[in-house]
Write a protein that holds these residues in place. Structure first.
Motif, PDB file in Angstrom:
ATOM      1  N   CYS A 136     130.160  26.079 102.659  1.00 14.17           N
ATOM      2  CA  CYS A 136     130.558  25.888 104.059  1.00 14.17           C
ATOM      3  C   CYS A 136     129.906  26.943 104.954  1.00 14.17           C
ATOM      4  N   GLY A 137     129.943  28.188 104.508  1.00 13.93           N
ATOM      5  CA  GLY A 137     129.315  29.246 105.284  1.00 13.93           C
ATOM      6  C   GLY A 137     127.825  29.017 105.452  1.00 13.93           C
ATOM      7  N   LEU A 138     127.164  28.608 104.370  1.00 13.43           N
ATOM      8  CA  LEU A 138     125.733  28.319 104.425  1.00 13.43           C
ATOM      9  C   LEU A 138     125.452  27.163 105.386  1.00 13.43           C
ATOM     10  N   PHE A 139     126.256  26.118 105.305  1.00 11.25           N
ATOM     11  CA  PHE A 139     126.058  24.953 106.161  1.00 11.25           C
ATOM     12  C   PHE A 139     126.215  25.321 107.636  1.00 11.25           C
ATOM     13  N   PHE A 140     127.270  26.059 107.965  1.00 12.94           N
ATOM     14  CA  PHE A 140     127.488  26.421 109.367  1.00 12.94           C
ATOM     15  C   PHE A 140     126.464  27.453 109.840  1.00 12.94           C
ATOM     16  N   GLY A 141     125.986  28.301 108.935  1.00 12.39           N
ATOM     17  CA  GLY A 141     124.904  29.216 109.289  1.00 12.39           C
ATOM     18  C   GLY A 141     123.630  28.467 109.628  1.00 12.39           C
ATOM     19  N   ILE A 142     123.350  27.427 108.836  1.00 13.38           N
ATOM     20  CA  ILE A 142     122.189  26.571 109.106  1.00 13.38           C
ATOM     21  C   ILE A 142     122.350  25.882 110.458  1.00 13.38           C
ATOM     22  N   ALA A 143     123.543  25.341 110.704  1.00  8.19           N
ATOM     23  CA  ALA A 143     123.799  24.662 111.982  1.00  8.19           C
ATOM     24  C   ALA A 143     123.617  25.616 113.156  1.00  8.19           C
ATOM     25  N   ALA A 144     124.061  26.858 112.999  1.00 12.87           N
ATOM     26  CA  ALA A 144     123.902  27.848 114.068  1.00 12.87           C
ATOM     27  C   ALA A 144     122.432  28.169 114.309  1.00 12.87           C
ATOM     28  N   CYS A 145     121.652  28.307 113.232  1.00 17.19           N
ATOM     29  CA  CYS A 145     120.213  28.593 113.383  1.00 17.19           C
ATOM     30  C   CYS A 145     119.498  27.462 114.099  1.00 17.19           C
ATOM     31  N   VAL A 146     119.843  26.230 113.746  1.00 13.27           N
ATOM     32  CA  VAL A 146     119.212  25.074 114.393  1.00 13.27           C
ATOM     33  C   VAL A 146     119.632  25.009 115.861  1.00 13.27           C
ATOM     34  N   ALA A 147     120.902  25.295 116.133  1.00 11.02           N
ATOM     35  CA  ALA A 147     121.386  25.265 117.521  1.00 11.02           C
ATOM     36  C   ALA A 147     120.714  26.344 118.372  1.00 11.02           C
ATOM     37  N   LEU A 148     120.379  27.469 117.772  1.00 12.96           N
ATOM     38  CA  LEU A 148     119.753  28.568 118.507  1.00 12.96           C
ATOM     39  C   LEU A 148     118.225  28.505 118.500  1.00 12.96           C
ATOM     40  N   ALA A 149     117.658  27.478 117.900  1.00 13.18           N
ATOM     41  CA  ALA A 149     116.200  27.389 117.757  1.00 13.18           C
ATOM     42  C   ALA A 149     115.483  27.371 119.106  1.00 13.18           C
ATOM     43  N   GLU A 150     116.022  26.682 120.078  1.00 18.28           N
ATOM     44  CA  GLU A 150     115.369  26.622 121.391  1.00 18.28           C
ATOM     45  C   GLU A 150     115.346  27.993 122.043  1.00 18.28           C
ATOM     46  N   THR A 151     116.466  28.701 121.974  1.00 20.19           N
ATOM     47  CA  THR A 151     116.538  30.053 122.527  1.00 20.19           C
ATOM     48  C   THR A 151     115.585  30.991 121.788  1.00 20.19           C
ATOM     49  N   LEU A 152     115.589  30.894 120.474  1.00 23.17           N
ATOM     50  CA  LEU A 152     114.703  31.719 119.656  1.00 23.17           C
ATOM     51  C   LEU A 152     113.232  31.425 119.972  1.00 23.17           C
ATOM     52  N   ASN A 153     112.897  30.162 120.166  1.00 22.91           N
ATOM     53  CA  ASN A 153     111.534  29.786 120.520  1.00 22.91           C
ATOM     54  C   ASN A 153     111.134  30.413 121.857  1.00 22.91           C
ATOM     55  N   GLY A 154     112.035  30.396 122.823  1.00 20.06           N
ATOM     56  CA  GLY A 154     111.748  31.004 124.126  1.00 20.06           C
ATOM     57  C   GLY A 154     111.540  32.511 124.023  1.00 20.06           C
ATOM     58  N   LEU A 155     112.380  33.186 123.230  1.00 16.25           N
ATOM     59  CA  LEU A 155     112.218  34.630 123.037  1.00 16.25           C
ATOM     60  C   LEU A 155     110.897  34.947 122.349  1.00 16.25           C
ATOM     61  N   CYS A 156     110.577  34.170 121.334  1.00 15.29           N
ATOM     62  CA  CYS A 156     109.316  34.398 120.610  1.00 15.29           C
ATOM     63  C   CYS A 156     108.107  34.103 121.489  1.00 15.29           C
ATOM     64  N   ALA A 157     108.224  33.128 122.371  1.00 20.01           N
ATOM     65  CA  ALA A 157     107.111  32.810 123.277  1.00 20.01           C
ATOM     66  C   ALA A 157     106.818  33.982 124.207  1.00 20.01           C
ATOM     67  N   LYS A 158     107.849  34.730 124.566  1.00 15.36           N
ATOM     68  CA  LYS A 158     107.661  35.880 125.457  1.00 15.36           C
ATOM     69  C   LYS A 158     107.121  37.101 124.718  1.00 15.36           C
ATOM     70  N   ARG A 159     107.406  37.200 123.420  1.00 11.88           N
ATOM     71  CA  ARG A 159     107.066  38.425 122.681  1.00 11.88           C
ATOM     72  C   ARG A 159     106.153  38.194 121.482  1.00 11.88           C
ATOM     73  N   TRP A 160     105.427  37.102 121.451  1.00 17.69           N
ATOM     74  CA  TRP A 160     104.638  36.739 120.274  1.00 17.69           C
ATOM     75  C   TRP A 160     103.571  37.782 119.947  1.00 17.69           C
TER      76      TRP A 160
END
Length: 134
Positions: free
Chosen positions: A77-101
């Motif tokens: 369950c923890g792994l599944f919800f951790g995966i869901a959180a990573c996928v949900a934050l992917a857009e934000t993470l992509n934006g941060l990485c685009a600024k600091r690549w």
């Protein structure tokens, strides 16, 4: 009036011909099939970059964790919800990485549509989440 219609038709034919030629030249060098798209993606990525290797190792470690804890419901369950959180934050993470690549990569993989993040981060995580549901 007939001459105007003929001239308009000729002009339309010329414009259509130019448009077809421009698009044909533009598409000529682009990948046409799914296999060509995959080959172009693989060729475009520098697989020697440490952060990409770490990302792949992280995905592998999640799969290993999944296999070895498959009968442990709380861990799954923890792994599944951790995966869901990573996928949900992917857009934000992509934006941060685009600024600091430039701080961690040799080229900017992070476009505004998030194609690279979707392929390299979300697709493996979603495949793992799907496998967990089976």
């Amino acid at each position: 009036d007939n001459e105007n219609a003929t001239a308009a038709s000729s002009l339309n034919d010329v414009v259509e011909g130019l448009k077809d030629q421009i698009f044909a030249d533009h598409v000529k060098g682009a990948p046409q099939t799914f296999r060509e798209e995959c080959a172009a993606f693989i060729a475009a990525v520098d697989w020697r970059e440490n952060w990409i290797r770490c990302l792949l190792l992280w995905h592998l470690s999640l799969w290993v964790l999944f296999v070895f804890t498959r009968k442990n419901f709380p861990v799954q369950c923890g792994l599944f919800f951790g995966i869901a959180a990573c996928v949900a934050l992917a857009e934000t993470l992509n934006g941060l990485c685009a600024k600091r690549w430039e701080k961690f990569a040799t080229q900017n993989y992070f476009d505004e549509r998030g194609v690279f993040a979707g392929i390299m981060l979300c697709a493996p995580l979603l495949a793992l989440a799907f496998a967990m549901l089976l």
